[in-house]
Design a protein around this motif. Structure first.
Motif, PDB file in Angstrom:
ATOM      1  N   GLY A 113      28.877 -21.355  41.438  1.00  0.00           N
ATOM      2  CA  GLY A 113      29.594 -20.582  40.436  1.00  0.00           C
ATOM      3  C   GLY A 113      28.637 -19.656  39.720  1.00  0.00           C
ATOM      4  N   PRO A 114      28.921 -18.355  39.680  1.00  0.00           N
ATOM      5  CA  PRO A 114      28.045 -17.418  38.979  1.00  0.00           C
ATOM      6  C   PRO A 114      27.888 -17.800  37.515  1.00  0.00           C
ATOM      7  CG  PRO A 114      29.648 -16.232  40.313  1.00  0.00           C
ATOM      8  CD  PRO A 114      30.047 -17.683  40.324  1.00  0.00           C
ATOM      9  N   PRO A 115      26.767 -17.425  36.880  1.00  0.00           N
ATOM     10  CA  PRO A 115      26.572 -17.725  35.455  1.00  0.00           C
ATOM     11  C   PRO A 115      27.792 -17.329  34.633  1.00  0.00           C
ATOM     12  CG  PRO A 115      24.590 -16.768  36.375  1.00  0.00           C
ATOM     13  CD  PRO A 115      25.634 -16.691  37.447  1.00  0.00           C
ATOM     14  N   GLY A 130      32.051  -7.193  23.853  1.00  0.00           N
ATOM     15  CA  GLY A 130      32.888  -8.202  24.500  1.00  0.00           C
ATOM     16  C   GLY A 130      32.516  -8.467  25.945  1.00  0.00           C
ATOM     17  N   MET A 131      31.243  -8.264  26.297  1.00  0.00           N
ATOM     18  CA  MET A 131      30.715  -8.478  27.653  1.00  0.00           C
ATOM     19  C   MET A 131      31.315  -7.520  28.686  1.00  0.00           C
ATOM     20  SD  MET A 131      28.421 -10.936  27.700  1.00  0.00           S
ATOM     21  CE  MET A 131      27.863 -12.446  26.892  1.00  0.00           C
ATOM     22  N   ARG A 132      31.983  -6.464  28.214  1.00  0.00           N
ATOM     23  CA  ARG A 132      32.643  -5.568  29.180  1.00  0.00           C
ATOM     24  C   ARG A 132      31.645  -4.891  30.110  1.00  0.00           C
ATOM     25  NH1 ARG A 132      35.724  -4.979  24.578  1.00  0.00           N
ATOM     26  NH2 ARG A 132      34.331  -3.365  23.772  1.00  0.00           N
ATOM     27  N   ASN A 133      30.441  -4.617  29.609  1.00  0.00           N
ATOM     28  CA  ASN A 133      29.445  -3.926  30.426  1.00  0.00           C
ATOM     29  C   ASN A 133      28.356  -4.858  30.946  1.00  0.00           C
ATOM     30  OD1 ASN A 133      30.628  -1.308  30.033  1.00  0.00           O
ATOM     31  ND2 ASN A 133      29.802  -1.316  27.944  1.00  0.00           N
ATOM     32  N   ASP A 134      28.601  -6.154  30.860  1.00  0.00           N
ATOM     33  CA  ASP A 134      27.612  -7.114  31.334  1.00  0.00           C
ATOM     34  C   ASP A 134      27.673  -7.185  32.860  1.00  0.00           C
ATOM     35  OD1 ASP A 134      26.301  -9.626  32.069  1.00  0.00           O
ATOM     36  OD2 ASP A 134      26.274 -10.015  29.918  1.00  0.00           O
ATOM     37  N   PRO A 135      26.529  -6.945  33.522  1.00  0.00           N
ATOM     38  CA  PRO A 135      26.549  -6.962  34.999  1.00  0.00           C
ATOM     39  C   PRO A 135      26.921  -8.314  35.582  1.00  0.00           C
ATOM     40  CG  PRO A 135      24.284  -6.869  34.148  1.00  0.00           C
ATOM     41  CD  PRO A 135      25.197  -6.639  32.983  1.00  0.00           C
ATOM     42  N   ARG A 136      26.809  -9.387  34.781  1.00  0.00           N
ATOM     43  CA  ARG A 136      27.170 -10.718  35.294  1.00  0.00           C
ATOM     44  C   ARG A 136      28.666 -10.831  35.552  1.00  0.00           C
ATOM     45  NH1 ARG A 136      23.969 -14.102  30.768  1.00  0.00           N
ATOM     46  NH2 ARG A 136      24.971 -12.456  29.556  1.00  0.00           N
TER      47      ARG A 136
END
Length: 408
Positions: A113-115, A130-136
């Motif tokens: 499972g990815p982080p 809101g993590m919208r641009n987080d590469p994860r």
């Protein structure tokens, strides 16, 4: 089945699959401490299979160094642990290392499972965007790239519930579409580890997928009902105070009880207690811990931060984040263990007011259902983080069993 474990962490998922007889060909993980843990676990299994567990026990007792331990292990066994981040740039190297490990064998199953930080509700609330641009958010695409490369019959994908709502649901829709494009059908359930015999409430989304053309239905898991509690889980562990450690050795207070035996947390004949170590705490925190345990014991309720005696309140914010201190209750199961336990133990206060501390590394590992012969490298903080991020092996074991026979 022959298995690749992606985003392996400390190996909770692969441990469960291994206990059910699956063959773990490779673990891929970016965190160096978790990779050392995985190598030490590979060393354990190699030595166990070759009747040399005394070497492993010597390492746990600090009689030999890790380097000396690894000298007993063939290089190809340790090489199953690939310490690389999964990415477009590194995947060709990872593929090459896995191909060398395969030696002509097929990959039948991919797990992992990815982080989860980019999907977690808590993570999104802390990030201004809101993590919208987080590469994860898009690491699932890397997972799918391994499916395309190795074409396993099945896969198991684990993550937090926030995956369903990330990007207003668009990310989960994209995952399903890209899996179909890769030739896989899938189904999912929200499962709670407590229903699998783990003494912890931990809800996660478990996606199981299978290649088009294979007849398979998402397995039905029977809820395991029992009356075991944290008291059963901690019963044989010696008393320690904040900042103390029991030196590794045969220091259990009692023999196995029914829960420790049935769950496999304390394996038969295992006699080396390790990592029963508690973090040190400030006097102020210890006074708060005593207060919280006393209220829990007398009134069976949690203490909100603004309910503490005024002398114990040092934060200006007394309107939000009031659930800062939490007791792990003796007569119930635990709330969810998360990686934040590596930063402080305020949310995991030991229920014994006389011990007056947060839970030890070994107690946290037991709550996650790791067996006592599992050793977490390379420091107390690193161990807590690995444990908090892990999939409970006992839950993983029953998922693994369902892929052999979906009706069990």
């Amino acid at each position: 089945m022959n298995v690749i474990d992606l985003f392996a962490g400390a190996g909770g998922l692969s441990e469960g699959f291994r206990q059910e007889g699956h063959n773990i060909l490779a673990h891929v993980e970016m965190d160096k401490h978790a990779c050392t843990t995985l190598k030490t676990r590979e060393a354990y299994y190699y030595l166990k299979e070759n009747n040399k567990l005394d070497v492993y026990k010597s390492y746990l007792k600090k009689e030999i160094t890790r380097d000396t331990l690894y000298e007993h292990i063939p290089e190809n066994v340790l090489n199953r642990v690939i310490n690389k981040a999964v990415s477009d740039e590194t995947n060709p190297e990872i593929f090459e290392e896995i191909d060398e490990l395969l030696r002509g064998r097929d990959v039948e199953l991919i797990i992992g499972g990815p982080p989860c930080q980019a999907y977690s509700v808590a993570g999104r609330s802390r990030d201004p965007e809101g993590m919208r641009n987080d590469p994860r958010n898009y690491l699932y695409q890397q997972y799918i790239s391994f499916l395309r490369r190795y074409q396993p019959n099945y896969f198991v994908f684990e993550n937090v519930l926030g995956l369903l709502s990330a990007g207003n649901g668009s990310i989960f829709e994209n995952i399903q579409e890209e899996l179909r494009d890769a030739g896989y059908e899938m189904d999912f359930r929200i499962l709670n580890s407590r229903d699998f015999g783990v003494l912890q409430s931990r809800r996660r989304i478990i996606i199981i997928g299978w290649r088009e053309g294979i007849e398979f239905n998402y397995p039905h898991f029977e809820t395991l009902n029992h009356q075991y509690t944290i008291r059963d889980l901690f019963q044989d562990l010696p008393v320690i105070k904040a900042g103390e450690e029991k030196e590794p050795g045969n220091q259990y207070l009692t023999q196995q009880n029914n829960y420790l035996r049935e769950s496999g947390i304390k394996p038969n004949e295992w006699d080396v207690l390790s990592q029963h170590i508690a973090r040190p705490n400030r006097d102020l925190d210890l006074e708060i811990y005593r207060y919280c345990v006393d209220i829990w014991n007398r009134e069976n309720r949690k203490v909100r931060y603004n309910e503490l005696p005024q002398r114990l309140i040092t934060h200006r914010n007394t309107d939000t984040f009031l659930d800062r201190f939490n007791v792990v209750p003796y007569e119930e199961i635990s709330h969810t263990v998360v990686a934040h336990i590596a930063k402080d133990g305020h949310y995991y206060i030991h229920p014994d007011i006389n011990q007056n501390r947060s839970i030890s590394v070994r107690e946290a590992a037991r709550i996650q259902s790791f067996p006592d012969d599992y050793y977490f490298e390379s420091s107390r903080t690193a161990a807590y983080k690995q444990i908090g991020n892990a999939v409970p092996p006992l839950m993983a074991r029953k998922i693994a069993r369902s892929l052999i026979n979906p009706n069990t």
